[in-house]
Design an enzyme around this catalytic site. Sequence first.
Site, short mmCIF file in Angstrom:
data_model
loop_
_atom_site.label_atom_id
_atom_site.label_comp_id
_atom_site.label_asym_id
_atom_site.label_seq_id
_atom_site.Cartn_x
_atom_site.Cartn_y
_atom_site.Cartn_z
N ASN A 1 0.82 -1.21 0.00
CA ASN A 1 0.00 0.00 0.00
C ASN A 1 0.85 1.26 0.00
O ASN A 1 2.04 1.18 0.24
CB ASN A 1 -0.89 -0.01 1.25
CG ASN A 1 -2.23 -0.65 0.96
OD1 ASN A 1 -2.81 -0.46 -0.09
ND2 ASN A 1 -2.74 -1.41 1.93
N ASP B 1 -7.27 -6.64 -1.36
CA ASP B 1 -8.13 -7.73 -0.89
C ASP B 1 -9.47 -7.26 -0.33
O ASP B 1 -10.31 -8.07 0.04
CB ASP B 1 -7.39 -8.57 0.17
CG ASP B 1 -7.03 -7.75 1.41
OD1 ASP B 1 -7.56 -6.65 1.61
OD2 ASP B 1 -6.20 -8.23 2.21
N HIS C 1 -9.51 1.41 -3.05
CA HIS C 1 -10.12 1.88 -1.79
C HIS C 1 -11.09 3.02 -2.07
O HIS C 1 -11.22 3.96 -1.27
CB HIS C 1 -9.04 2.31 -0.77
CG HIS C 1 -8.27 1.15 -0.20
ND1 HIS C 1 -7.34 1.29 0.80
CD2 HIS C 1 -8.33 -0.18 -0.47
CE1 HIS C 1 -6.83 0.10 1.10
NE2 HIS C 1 -7.41 -0.80 0.34
N TYR D 1 -14.00 1.74 2.33
CA TYR D 1 -13.07 2.86 2.52
C TYR D 1 -13.69 4.23 2.22
O TYR D 1 -13.14 5.26 2.58
CB TYR D 1 -11.80 2.65 1.68
CG TYR D 1 -10.81 1.75 2.38
CD1 TYR D 1 -9.89 2.29 3.27
CD2 TYR D 1 -10.83 0.38 2.22
CE1 TYR D 1 -8.98 1.48 3.95
CE2 TYR D 1 -9.94 -0.44 2.90
CZ TYR D 1 -9.02 0.12 3.76
OH TYR D 1 -8.14 -0.69 4.44
N ARG E 1 -5.30 2.66 14.74
CA ARG E 1 -5.29 1.30 14.17
C ARG E 1 -3.88 0.69 14.22
O ARG E 1 -3.73 -0.50 14.47
CB ARG E 1 -5.83 1.36 12.73
CG ARG E 1 -5.89 0.03 12.02
CD ARG E 1 -6.93 -0.93 12.61
NE ARG E 1 -6.73 -2.28 12.10
CZ ARG E 1 -7.07 -3.39 12.74
NH1 ARG E 1 -7.69 -3.33 13.91
NH2 ARG E 1 -6.84 -4.57 12.21
P1 NAD Z 1 4.61 -5.59 8.09
O1 NAD Z 1 5.30 -4.35 8.59
O2 NAD Z 1 4.31 -6.68 9.05
O3 NAD Z 1 5.50 -6.21 6.93
C1 NAD Z 1 6.14 -5.48 5.96
C2 NAD Z 1 7.56 -5.99 5.75
O4 NAD Z 1 8.15 -5.24 4.68
C3 NAD Z 1 8.48 -5.78 6.96
O5 NAD Z 1 9.06 -7.01 7.34
C4 NAD Z 1 9.54 -4.81 6.46
O6 NAD Z 1 10.81 -5.01 6.99
C5 NAD Z 1 9.51 -5.06 4.96
N1 NAD Z 1 10.06 -3.99 4.14
C6 NAD Z 1 9.91 -2.65 4.30
N2 NAD Z 1 10.55 -2.00 3.32
C7 NAD Z 1 11.12 -2.93 2.52
C8 NAD Z 1 11.92 -2.87 1.34
N3 NAD Z 1 12.23 -1.70 0.79
N4 NAD Z 1 12.34 -4.03 0.80
C9 NAD Z 1 12.00 -5.21 1.36
N5 NAD Z 1 11.25 -5.33 2.46
C10 NAD Z 1 10.81 -4.20 3.04
O7 NAD Z 1 3.28 -5.10 7.38
P2 NAD Z 1 1.89 -5.84 7.11
O8 NAD Z 1 0.86 -5.26 8.01
O9 NAD Z 1 2.08 -7.29 7.11
O10 NAD Z 1 1.53 -5.32 5.67
C11 NAD Z 1 2.40 -5.49 4.57
C12 NAD Z 1 1.94 -4.67 3.40
O11 NAD Z 1 0.80 -5.23 2.81
C13 NAD Z 1 1.55 -3.23 3.73
O12 NAD Z 1 1.94 -2.39 2.68
C14 NAD Z 1 0.06 -3.29 3.81
O13 NAD Z 1 -0.53 -2.05 3.64
C15 NAD Z 1 -0.18 -4.21 2.67
N6 NAD Z 1 -1.51 -4.83 2.58
C16 NAD Z 1 -2.22 -4.55 1.48
C17 NAD Z 1 -3.45 -5.09 1.29
C18 NAD Z 1 -4.21 -4.70 0.07
O14 NAD Z 1 -5.41 -4.82 0.03
N7 NAD Z 1 -3.57 -4.18 -0.97
C19 NAD Z 1 -3.99 -5.93 2.26
C20 NAD Z 1 -3.24 -6.21 3.40
C21 NAD Z 1 -1.98 -5.65 3.54
C1 G6P Z 2 -7.84 -4.12 4.00
C2 G6P Z 2 -7.30 -3.34 2.86
C3 G6P Z 2 -5.80 -3.28 2.91
C4 G6P Z 2 -5.32 -2.76 4.23
C5 G6P Z 2 -5.90 -3.58 5.35
C6 G6P Z 2 -5.59 -2.91 6.66
O1 G6P Z 2 -7.59 -5.48 3.86
O2 G6P Z 2 -7.68 -3.84 1.62
O3 G6P Z 2 -5.34 -2.49 1.86
O4 G6P Z 2 -3.92 -2.80 4.30
O5 G6P Z 2 -7.30 -3.67 5.23
O6 G6P Z 2 -5.81 -3.80 7.68
P1 G6P Z 2 -5.18 -3.58 9.11
O7 G6P Z 2 -5.68 -4.75 9.85
O8 G6P Z 2 -3.68 -3.59 8.91
O9 G6P Z 2 -5.67 -2.26 9.59
MN MN Z 3 -6.51 -2.76 0.03
#
Ligand code: NAD
Ligand code: G6P
Ligand code: MN
Length: 440
Positions: A147, A170, A199, A263, A283
């Site tokens: 994101n 997702d 979103h 969203y 959050r």
């Molecule tokens: P998290 O912090 O647990 O994990 C992210 C990982 O990325 C960390 O281990 C961190 O060290 C690593 N990282 C950061 N910068 C990096 C780089 N330049 N190169 C390699 N690794 C790097 O976070 P999370 O809550 O598990 O979420 C992960 C990502 O997924 C976030 O961007 C979150 O917003 C996204 N996400 C998106 C959706 C969606 O719908 N698109 C859904 C869920 C989560």
């Molecule tokens: C949804 C969205 C993601 C977002 C997540 C945040 O799944 O699609 O883009 O990263 O919610 O969830 P959290 O539990 O990290 O607030």
């Molecule tokens: Mn999303």
Amino acid sequence: MRQFSITIAGGGSTFTPGIIMMLLDHQEEFPIRRLCLYDNDRERQAVIGQACGILLKERAPQMEFSYTVDPEEAFTGTDFVMAHIRVGKYAMREKDEKIPLKYGVVGQETCGPGGIAYGMRSIGGILEILDYMEQYSPNAWMLNYSNPAAIVAEATRRLRPGSRIINICDMPLGIMVRMAKILGISEKDLDISYFGLNHFGWWTQVKDKDGNDLMPRLKEYVRENGYDINIETDQHADQSWHETFLKVRDVYAVDPDTLPNTYLKYYLYPDYVVEHTDPHHTRANQVMEGREKEVFSAARDIIEKGSAKGCGFMADDHASYIVDLARALAFNTKEKMLLIVPNEGAIENFDPEAMVEIPCIVGKDGYEKISQGRIPQFQKGMMEQQVSVEKLVVEAWMEGSYQKLWQALTLSRTVPSAAVAKKILDDLIEANREYWPELH
Ligand code: NAD
Ligand code: G6P
Ligand code: MN
């Protein structure tokens, strides 16, 4: 059957174990030869990596598994890069949320000023991974969850136009699983039309596979309950998500012809959101105390026991969506999936150069967009404003432009004035010195 090689970028993510559990569940239809985790935080990833190593040894001993901080090792010989990095990790998410709230403005991971700040951090991180992938495995696909997906998608459209990256979210699937529950059918039996930005979108049609219109029954439910429903195991199970699903009632009321993405509450009811947010416990705090603790303690538990029998890792919608997408590309399944893609006329009366979220048919050669025709004035107006915010952020990042970033914040529906935008921006610059390009 062909076997595939997968790299998970952001190996230390809380979502990595879920994806691995899902891959294990699908070994027969989607055989994996090699799985590699990549992260730039060695210590964080090592916990997840060690635990997953034990898990895979037990459940898929034939699979080659490793975790590394070396890009060459991670990206060589890979077919799919599943990316979910969080540049600045939860410490910076907390600032993204708390700084705007100081000024009475929505503080959110991907919406409003917080999303803008996160975008300015993510662009560089994603381009770096994409470049590694293209250097070491030019034919691979990158499936990106990182994101804020809307801003990341616009950045890759502008800066890496020919790249094999597909940006995804997702949330629509999470909502469709709820719709299916409301209707008492399987999510795979829903046939939908949807348009919007990431979103920031709306369902215009929900039918079953026989073409029967399911919108009237859904609307009746949503009018009373939003998408709030009891689901036992769900990544959106926390109390704050429950409130978000319920608030959909009011979002829906603004346009009862469509069904909205959750969203939109941040844009249509920002005052309500601020009133109902604790500016000292947002959050990010909930996630650090919840999901992050749970996943990492499940991992430590596996490491201590030396076994993953009865482990606490769980696969969810997040995992099933990205695995289904990889399978669609690998095996030409022609599944209809929502993706974030260049508009180019798919929404007829909207900027052809915008990244939009619409249904696509996914197969071996990538995706084919399904045209969504003309959209109503209300949504068009909101989307034009929001897509301008996203485009200005990317331009600000490219040019190092303070002015454009101030304009982006000012244009966000969540921000009341240029004066407030400037105050928030100046605080965000201070907080993001390590991550943003220098602005002048
Ligand atoms: P998290 O912090 O647990 O994990 C992210 C990982 O990325 C960390 O281990 C961190 O060290 C690593 N990282 C950061 N910068 C990096 C780089 N330049 N190169 C390699 N690794 C790097 O976070 P999370 O809550 O598990 O979420 C992960 C990502 O997924 C976030 O961007 C979150 O917003 C996204 N996400 C998106 C959706 C969606 O719908 N698109 C859904 C869920 C989560
Ligand atoms: C949804 C969205 C993601 C977002 C997540 C945040 O799944 O699609 O883009 O990263 O919610 O969830 P959290 O539990 O990290 O607030
Ligand atoms: Mn999303």
